[in-house]
Structures are given as C-alpha cells and as structure tokens.
Scaffold this active site. Structure first.
Site, short mmCIF file in Angstrom:
data_model
loop_
_atom_site.label_atom_id
_atom_site.label_comp_id
_atom_site.label_asym_id
_atom_site.label_seq_id
_atom_site.Cartn_x
_atom_site.Cartn_y
_atom_site.Cartn_z
N CYS B 162 4.90 -7.67 17.44
CA CYS B 162 3.75 -8.18 16.69
C CYS B 162 2.46 -8.17 17.51
O CYS B 162 1.41 -8.56 17.03
CB CYS B 162 4.07 -9.57 16.17
N HIS B 302 -3.23 -16.01 16.75
CA HIS B 302 -1.99 -15.35 16.32
C HIS B 302 -1.32 -16.19 15.24
O HIS B 302 -0.93 -15.68 14.20
CB HIS B 302 -1.07 -15.15 17.53
N GLU B 313 0.21 -21.36 21.85
CA GLU B 313 -1.07 -20.64 21.79
C GLU B 313 -2.22 -21.63 22.01
O GLU B 313 -3.20 -21.31 22.71
CB GLU B 313 -1.22 -19.94 20.44
N LYS B 334 -3.29 -15.44 9.04
CA LYS B 334 -1.95 -15.20 8.49
C LYS B 334 -1.63 -16.21 7.39
O LYS B 334 -0.72 -16.01 6.60
CB LYS B 334 -0.90 -15.25 9.59
N HIS B 339 2.26 -12.33 7.77
CA HIS B 339 2.32 -11.71 9.08
C HIS B 339 2.59 -10.22 8.92
O HIS B 339 3.67 -9.82 8.50
CB HIS B 339 3.43 -12.39 9.90
N PHE B 399 7.56 -10.46 19.94
CA PHE B 399 8.91 -10.60 20.49
C PHE B 399 9.05 -9.64 21.67
O PHE B 399 8.61 -8.49 21.61
CB PHE B 399 9.97 -10.24 19.43
#
Lengths: 81, 411
Positions: B162, B302, B313, B334, B339, B399
């Site tokens: 991502c 994010h 974050e 998002k 996402h 990831f």
C-alpha cells in the site's frame, strides 16, 4: 457442419471481437499479418476461439500456414469434413 | 543544486469520481464511495465482507472494447488516469527518450491471474488466453502507459504493497533529479475487488465488517473503526523538471519538494507501534525537501481505519513535526473512497497537490467519536489552507514495513 460462407462470417466475428476490425474487412484474400495487422498473440487468441466455435483442433504448427483468411476458412472446413 | 521537480498534470479514476474534477469536488463535499456488492460471488463464497468501494465510472465507459480486452482491470484504470494526466499537462512536444514511467501497483493483475486459473481448471490449458502473462504481470500497467505515451526512458513498477503509489513518486523524483528523464508519468493502479483478495484481507482481520452500513464503514480515527474498506482505481501525476515546464509555459500545480522511503524491519504486517520507521520517513522527506516543521500545514494521512494502524502514524507525525503537529490540518481521504492499496498513494498525491494548489483540504467523513489517543486536527468540514509558502505531506505505509512520504510545496 458449416458452409465456407458461414465459417468466414464466424471468423470475421471472432476477428472483430479480438481486434475491433470491421467484420466486412475480413475477406478471403486478406493476409492476417500484412493486411489485417494481427500480431501473433491475437492470432493465437483467434485460433483458440475458432476452435471452440467450430469444434475443430488447429495444431500450433499449423497456425503459421494460415497466412490468409481463406487459408483459415479452408482449414476449418476440411477439419470439419 | 538538485533539479527542481514540479507537477504539471493530474489524473484519477476513483470510487468518488471518474476524473480529477469530479473526485476533487466530491472530496471537498465529503461523500462515500462504499457500496454493498451485488455480485453473485459474495453469497456463493459466503464472504464475511459484503461491500467495497468500486470506481464510480466503469473502465468500459472510457476505453474501447478492444483496448479493455488486452488489459487487466488494474491496467485499465492506470491507463485512464495516465491519459487524463497527460492531457492535463498539455505537453505537445517532447523528446520521448527523456520521458519515463513510474507506475505502481500493489497486487497487479489478480483478476487476470485468477480468471486464467479458473479457465485452466474448467476448460483446459488450450483455453488459457495468450495475453494472460502480459496482462497479469505487475509491470503490465507501467508497460501499457509507456506504450500509450511512447515513453522510452524506462518504465518502472515500484511494488511495496500500500506504499507503492507513493514510492512511484519517490522514484519519479529521483529519475528527474539524476538526469535520467525530464518528464515522468507517475502513478499507481489497483483493481482487487475480487473474492479471493477480499477473503484474504478478511482472514487477516484487516477489513471492516460493517456490512449493514457500508457508507459509514471507513472511519479513520473514530473509536468505532474496525478495518479498512477495499477500494479500486488509479491516480496519475506528470512530474516535470522545472526548467522543462517553464520553457513551455506550463501550468504548475506545485513542487514535489522531497520524498523518502524507509523500512520498519519490525514485522511483516504489523506497524511498528512506536512508528519509528514512519518517523524516519517523515524526517527524511522533510530533510530531502529542506522543509522545516513550521512550513507544514496539511497532511494527507495514510489512515486506513484499522484499529492498529491509525495510531502509530499519529505518533510518527508528532515525533517528526513536534508541536507543529497541532497546527496541521489532517485529511484521511480513505474515509471517502476506501483503501486503493497500491493506487492509494498516487490518488492521495493528486489530492495533496490539489490541496496545496487550491488551498483547500479534502474532508474526512464518518468521524463521530475521535479516538482520544489520536488528538489530531482532523478536517471534517470545509477548511482553507493558509496563503503564502506552504508544504503538505502525504504518507503511505505498506505490508512489509514499507513507509513512503512525499512533500508538496506551493509555487
């Protein structure tokens, strides 16, 4: 068993589906590569779709001999006979 | 002195708009692109998640039938966004040997791969289409964009889950600064709303299960957040060496001032709870762009809406920005479009560039009870950004422990 006209029409439909070429541009004397600008990947897709549509087997080594639309129509007609 | 790199073209196709003007209008209004999936496979496979955020404009409405046939859905979205960005940039005269592509994806041609596998099992190897390999390869989208534009200075595909879309911007900046290209078509594309990825993301408890209320499922920073909502689409940005843009009198949206990529080396999926990798990425991007914390007024976070992801974050933002973090307008877009995985960084880059250019921050929706452990100034209603020289940051994490940050400076 399909007539040569029916095979041509069916093949033209497959070519149109794969390449967007107008079906009436697919004529017996047209070369797949020179006239119709069909690359080898599209040609293989057309062959596989034609096999399914007409219930025939077109061996890989035979594909290079199918230079024109007419060659393909004849091959399919003979294979069906 | 490194070459300055500016952004001169934008493109997108997303769950809240099939082009940039529509997406931007909706992003400022605050809409949800999440819907219940009507596909028969949801019930057939008894999927635990029944919704996702599909592109609002189907690719088939934009591309010809023959174009679409030869591209995986992810590549279709990428080409649509890239064409819009290219037209927006208005470049008519270019040395194609100096034009590169950096177009990312997280997963690549998953529809093509799995369709071909189904075909093999059901109909045998002869029926597996000859275009299968070029359609499923992750570089398919970069290659298709390169072909479409005649871009010959290399076609690259950063893959970092991502973070991929943001990493594409990092690579694009490098390509221009290092003199390998003058113009780079950057972007990211994803189309993974397929039962297998939905099942797999569900298995790892990453997706929201709010099946009865999809539009309120993506709720970053909310106490009741329970996972992300799968989206799809693409974003594209034309990066250009400043002198190249000035020479042709281009409209310049902003400067891509700095970028960075770091790795957590902590866990394959879990974020470092202290956000150390993200902190290093933020600091490195700011250093790269010679940016002071006080310059930063906006962050496109994010913020995926997972219980474990949103907080580190915040920790990283506070560590990197210090007290300035309290003065930063944070948007978690998002919340609106879900996402977009490997495309998310590219779409959020488009939104961040527009925020700086238009001096407006996009909205965060569905924030009803803000998590007290994340005391950010979240943009939930119309918010102007200050006049003068400003900087906005956009974060993406993937990831694998990938962290990527870009910094956009006003011009």
């Amino acid at each position: 068993m399909a007539s040569n006209e029916e095979i041509l029409a069916g093949l033209a439909e497959i070519v149109n589906e794969e390449t967007g070429l107008a079906a009436d541009a697919v004529e017996l004397d047209k070369s797949f590569t020179e006239d119709l600008d069909i690359d080898s990947i599209s040609m293989m897709t057309i062959v596989v779709n034609a096999e399914e549509k007409f219930g025939v087997r077109i061996p890989d080594e035979e594909v290079k001999n199918l230079k024109t639309v007419g060659d393909a129509v004849n091959f399919i007609a003979n294979a069906q006979a | 002195m490194a070459r300055k790199v500016v952004i001169t073209g934008l493109g997108a196709t997303t769950p809240i708009g099939g082009d940039v003007p529509t997406m931007w209008k909706n992003a400022l209004k605050g809409v949800s692109g999440a819907r219940t999936l009507e596909d028969e496979w949801v019930a057939k496979y008894d999927l635990p998640v029944h919704f996702a955020a599909r592109c609002s404009t189907p690719a088939s409405d934009v591309l010809t039938r023959v174009e679409a046939k030869r591209m995986d859905p992810s590549t279709q979205f990428g080409v649509i966004a890239a064409r819009e960005a290219w037209a927006d940039a208005g470049i008519t005269d270019i040395d194609h040997d100096r034009l590169a592509v950096a177009f990312a994806t997280g997963i690549g041609g998953v529809w093509t791969l799995l369709d071909a596998w189904d075909t093999l099992k059901e109909k045998g190897p002869r029926r597996v289409l000859p275009m299968t390999v070029p359609m499923l390869m992750p570089n398919g989208v970069a290659a298709a964009v390169s072909l479409d534009l005649g871009a010959r200075a290399g076609a690259h595909t950063p893959v970092s889950a991502c973070a991929s879309g943001t990493e594409a911007m990092h690579l694009g900046l490098d390509l221009i600064r290092s003199g390998k290209a003058d113009v780079v078509m950057c972007g990211g594309a994803e189309a993974a709303i397929h039962p297998m990825p939905l099942a797999a993301f569900s298995s790892m408890q990453a997706l929201s299960r709010r099946n009865d209320d999809p539009e309120h499922a993506s709720r970053p920073y909310d106490l009741d957040r329970d996972g992300f909502v799968m989206g799809e689409g693409a974003g594209a940005l034309v990066l250009e060496a400043e002198e190249h843009a000035l020479a042709r009198g281009a409209r310049i949206y902003g400067e891509l001032a700095g970028t960075s990529v770091t790795a957590d080396a902590y866990h394959i999926t879990a974020p470092d709870p202290e956000g150390l990798g993200a902190t290093r990425a933020l600091k490195a991007a700011m250093f790269d762009g010679r940016i002071q914390a006080a310059d930063v007024v906006h962050v496109n976070a994010h913020a995926t809406s997972t219980p474990v992801g949103d907080k580190p974050e915040y920790t990283a933002l506070r560590a990197a920005l210090g007290a300035q973090v309290d003065n930063v307008a944070v948007s978690a877009t998002k919340s609106q479009m879900g996402h977009l995985l490997g495309a998310s960084g590219a779409v959020e880059a488009v939104l961040t560039v527009l925020a700086v250019y238009e001096r407006q921050a996009p909205l965060t929706i569905n924030l009803e009870n803000q998590d007290p452990e994340i005391p950010l100034d979240v943009v939930t209603s119309a918010r102007s950004l200050p006049a003068g020289d400003i900087v906005a940051l956009s974060n993406s994490f993937g990831f694998g422990g990938h962290n990527a940050v870009i910094a956009i400076r006003s011009v």
